[in-house]
Write a protein that holds these residues in place. Sequence first.
Motif, PDB file in Angstrom:
ATOM      1  N   PHE A  73       0.296  10.505  -0.315  1.00  0.00           N
ATOM      2  CA  PHE A  73       0.232  10.857  -1.670  1.00  0.00           C
ATOM      3  C   PHE A  73      -0.041   9.799  -2.605  1.00  0.00           C
ATOM      4  O   PHE A  73       0.500   9.539  -3.817  1.00  0.00           O
ATOM      5  N   ALA A  74      -0.800   8.765  -2.148  1.00  0.00           N
ATOM      6  CA  ALA A  74      -1.301   7.442  -2.943  1.00  0.00           C
ATOM      7  C   ALA A  74      -2.481   7.109  -1.932  1.00  0.00           C
ATOM      8  O   ALA A  74      -2.477   7.179  -0.569  1.00  0.00           O
ATOM      9  N   PHE A  75      -3.523   6.631  -2.693  1.00  0.00           N
ATOM     10  CA  PHE A  75      -4.668   6.033  -2.106  1.00  0.00           C
ATOM     11  C   PHE A  75      -4.404   4.532  -2.092  1.00  0.00           C
ATOM     12  O   PHE A  75      -4.046   3.832  -2.730  1.00  0.00           O
ATOM     13  N   PRO A  76      -4.853   3.785  -0.751  1.00  0.00           N
ATOM     14  CA  PRO A  76      -4.750   2.609  -0.707  1.00  0.00           C
ATOM     15  C   PRO A  76      -5.530   1.719  -1.762  1.00  0.00           C
ATOM     16  O   PRO A  76      -6.496   2.291  -2.402  1.00  0.00           O
ATOM     17  N   LYS A  77      -5.102   0.685  -2.286  1.00  0.00           N
ATOM     18  CA  LYS A  77      -5.696  -0.161  -3.254  1.00  0.00           C
ATOM     19  C   LYS A  77      -6.029  -1.569  -2.552  1.00  0.00           C
ATOM     20  O   LYS A  77      -5.247  -2.219  -1.705  1.00  0.00           O
ATOM     21  N   TYR A  78      -6.979  -2.199  -3.009  1.00  0.00           N
ATOM     22  CA  TYR A  78      -7.896  -3.191  -2.165  1.00  0.00           C
ATOM     23  C   TYR A  78      -8.522  -4.096  -3.484  1.00  0.00           C
ATOM     24  O   TYR A  78      -8.707  -3.526  -4.474  1.00  0.00           O
ATOM     25  N   THR A  79      -8.651  -5.341  -3.246  1.00  0.00           N
ATOM     26  CA  THR A  79      -9.211  -6.346  -4.125  1.00  0.00           C
ATOM     27  C   THR A  79     -10.497  -6.699  -3.547  1.00  0.00           C
ATOM     28  O   THR A  79     -10.504  -6.735  -2.319  1.00  0.00           O
ATOM     29  N   LEU A  80     -11.625  -6.634  -4.401  1.00  0.00           N
ATOM     30  CA  LEU A  80     -12.899  -6.814  -3.829  1.00  0.00           C
ATOM     31  C   LEU A  80     -13.215  -8.338  -3.166  1.00  0.00           C
ATOM     32  O   LEU A  80     -12.500  -9.289  -3.666  1.00  0.00           O
ATOM     33  N   PRO A  81     -13.535  -8.482  -1.828  1.00  0.00           N
ATOM     34  CA  PRO A  81     -13.459  -9.880  -1.406  1.00  0.00           C
ATOM     35  C   PRO A  81     -14.437 -10.791  -2.326  1.00  0.00           C
ATOM     36  O   PRO A  81     -15.257 -10.455  -2.952  1.00  0.00           O
TER      37      PRO A  81
END
Length: 371
Positions: free
Chosen positions: A186-194
């Motif tokens: 019920f949520a999409f993973p969140k990432y920071t651009l390398p």
Amino acid sequence: MSLVTNTLSWALVIPTYQRQTILLRCLSCAAQQTLPPQEIIVIDASPDWEATYHQVMQTLANQHSSIDWKYLPANRLSSAAQRNQGINLATADIVFLIDDDSLMYPECAQEVIRLYAQDTQHQVAGIMPKLEALPPDSQEQSGAVNNNPISFRSKLANGIKIFQAKLRYFAKQLIKDDDIFIPYDFAFPKYTLPETLKDMDTHPVPMIHGARMSYRREILTQVRFEETLECYAVNEDNDVCYRASRLGMLLHALQARICHLQTPEGRLTRFTTTALWGLNQAVLHRFHSADLQRFNQRFRQLLWQRLWTQALKDILDRRWTLPSARGIGFVLRHYQAILAMTPAALRTEYPAFQQQLISRDPQNRRDKQPK
């Protein structure tokens, strides 16, 4: 070409079914990439697959002999199973998984591989090229050549076709088709651009489009396509995309371009594909959902919203029988029974249910008629 791209190889895997003409055009675009593929793998479920096989091998394979061509009959008619069959044969570092009517611009693969190569820590699981409204050869087809001028009528006709393509593309952006998958958690993973990618023309996205996917092969060894889904396996891409996003970020490559023509031949009707979109999502959540009751509530809300948007799209496209809206109605009548079944029962019974639905599809019956 950036030297860093030489450290990574790429393969193309394409499932296909009775779409010889557009498939040949798709393969030609792929073979002419500025960074050529190591291998091209086609898994064909057509009854007459051998005719296309001979045409590909005698023309494209001979013209591009440095590529390892593999053209095989499908073990079964299922785009999910066909993709798995092709992935099993791939040996390259990166696997492109595009539709047989997706046309890559010449530098598409090079731009995607450049991003993978800069991701030295392997934080990126998959990358999606940028979608273009027009195919790579549209300017060549519509432009006049001095030695062979095109008539005013031809120019006008080509201009109208280009305008119509842009208008339809704009309409698709207004009514999103890609943001329709409920995440299992019920949520999409969140990432920071390398840091190595921050100066490049790309950004993270929650999902990537099934007609223009690419993944690291190491990701595809952990995440396979769901083979319970038959034929034109709607939502197979969203399933793999979401599970892959748990293992690494997904990117949109803004300098890599591709056109998805959405050729109708060989496809099931809109009623059937819309019904399979909803039913397949219910099946996939029965397999993977973290909370079925919560999914049930969100899915019903999504279906009612989708009922109105699909009715609007049907009307805009002058489909007066409202096939897409009727497909949503079919899902509303049947998805609860799917959620009530056990995963083991679904794997046994759902393929037969799909086949029954597909067997009644008018397009499917036409495809099976003698030519």
